[in-house]
Design a protein around this motif. Structure first.
Motif, PDB file in Angstrom:
ATOM      1  N   ALA A  98       0.618  -1.054  -0.007  1.00 25.90           N
ATOM      2  CA  ALA A  98      -0.084  -0.042  -0.024  1.00 25.90           C
ATOM      3  C   ALA A  98       0.780   1.308  -0.109  1.00 25.90           C
ATOM      4  N   GLY A  99       0.589   2.255  -0.638  1.00 24.26           N
ATOM      5  CA  GLY A  99       1.215   3.427  -0.897  1.00 24.26           C
ATOM      6  C   GLY A  99       0.897   4.550   0.250  1.00 24.26           C
ATOM      7  N   LEU A 100      -0.332   4.316   0.775  1.00 24.64           N
ATOM      8  CA  LEU A 100      -0.797   5.112   1.792  1.00 24.64           C
ATOM      9  C   LEU A 100      -1.158   4.244   3.106  1.00 24.64           C
ATOM     10  N   VAL A 101      -1.081   4.641   4.510  1.00 24.62           N
ATOM     11  CA  VAL A 101      -1.654   3.864   5.377  1.00 24.62           C
ATOM     12  C   VAL A 101      -2.249   4.829   6.365  1.00 24.62           C
ATOM     13  N   ALA A 102      -3.631   4.433   6.553  1.00 21.82           N
ATOM     14  CA  ALA A 102      -4.551   5.179   7.604  1.00 21.82           C
ATOM     15  C   ALA A 102      -4.669   4.576   8.921  1.00 21.82           C
ATOM     16  N   GLU A 167       5.739   4.277   3.571  1.00 24.27           N
ATOM     17  CA  GLU A 167       7.153   4.419   3.747  1.00 24.27           C
ATOM     18  C   GLU A 167       7.623   5.435   4.960  1.00 24.27           C
ATOM     19  N   ILE A 168       7.042   6.514   4.956  1.00 26.94           N
ATOM     20  CA  ILE A 168       7.287   7.751   6.260  1.00 26.94           C
ATOM     21  C   ILE A 168       6.882   6.860   7.651  1.00 26.94           C
ATOM     22  N   LEU A 169       5.587   6.141   7.530  1.00 28.56           N
ATOM     23  CA  LEU A 169       5.400   5.687   8.776  1.00 28.56           C
ATOM     24  C   LEU A 169       6.111   4.230   9.196  1.00 28.56           C
ATOM     25  N   ARG A 170       6.421   3.656   8.201  1.00 32.28           N
ATOM     26  CA  ARG A 170       7.195   2.423   8.803  1.00 32.28           C
ATOM     27  C   ARG A 170       8.765   2.803   9.009  1.00 32.28           C
TER      28      ARG A 170
END
Length: 223
Positions: A98-102, A167-170
């Motif tokens: 996924a490119g985005l995570v909510a 990737e920012i969140l990971r």
């Protein structure tokens, strides 16, 4: 639009609710709260991958509830950790490509379509987005045995879903846990990320106390 993974964190104990079952499983308008929450995202982001993070001890109970209520809205269940931080980290392991995570609180069942879509749209542009609302009550700061009035216009109340480039969140969740981590935005900020604020909704309440159940029932009738 980037593929989206939705991590719904549902690890509450319900102690402040005074209930025998965790608050995410309490019935609201004929359906457990967590089911309302899952449906909100399924109706808004039809192609999203929904990951529900639950304590190991609650997974069997949840599956029984799904059978009892014939709940078939697609989602997968992930075992959480001892803290919210660890639970989100484990949820991220299931986010795939996924490119985005909510990331959303399981006990915010009234989140509106407009808030979800606004946060997702802004996250595509800015990378890290949280919905907020302005406080409506006066605020005081407790210090040195007394209290001082503060300018409430300088503050915002934080809500979910908080949406990020995956990737920012990971990358942020590779950090060791700190007591200062109160939500996902605080984890990203500690890793050097910048947070964009978008408009939330006063209807997007977090159900924590018995009064919140009464409020949620009333808001559902308004809708």
């Amino acid at each position: 639009m980037n593929r989206i993974a939705v991590i719904i964190v549902a690890g509450g104990s319900g102690s402040r609710m005074g209930a025998e079952v965790p608050k995410q499983f309490l019935v609201l308008d004929g359906l457990p709260i967590l089911m309302h929450t899952i449906r909100r995202f399924a109706e808004t982001l039809a192609d999203a991958r929904t990951i529900v993070v639950l304590p190991a001890a609650h997974i069997g109970y949840w599956r029984n509830l799904c059978r009892e209520y014939a709940f078939t809205t697609p989602h997968e269940v992930c075992e959480g950790g001892a803290t919210r931080f660890e639970s989100v980290r484990r949820g991220l392991d299931h986010a795939g490509d996924a490119g985005l995570v909510a990331v959303h609180d399981g006990v915010r069942p009234l989140v509106g379509r407009e808030v979800i879509l606004r946060a997702v749209r802004d996250a595509q542009a800015y990378g890290a987005v949280i919905p907020v609302v302005a406080p409506v009550d006066s605020l005081r700061r407790i210090a040195d045995g007394g209290s001082n009035i503060v300018d409430r216009s300088a503050f915002r109340i934080v809500q979910t879903p908080q949406v990020f480039h995956t990737e920012i969140l990971r990358k942020a969740y590779r950090q060791p846990f700190r007591d200062s981590f109160t939500d996902d935005a605080s984890v990203v900020e500690a890793d050097g990320g910048r947070i964009y604020l978008c408009e939330g909704s006063y209807m997007n309440i977090k159900i924590t106390t018995p009064v919140d159940i009464v409020t949620a029932e009333a808001l559902l009738k308004v809708r």
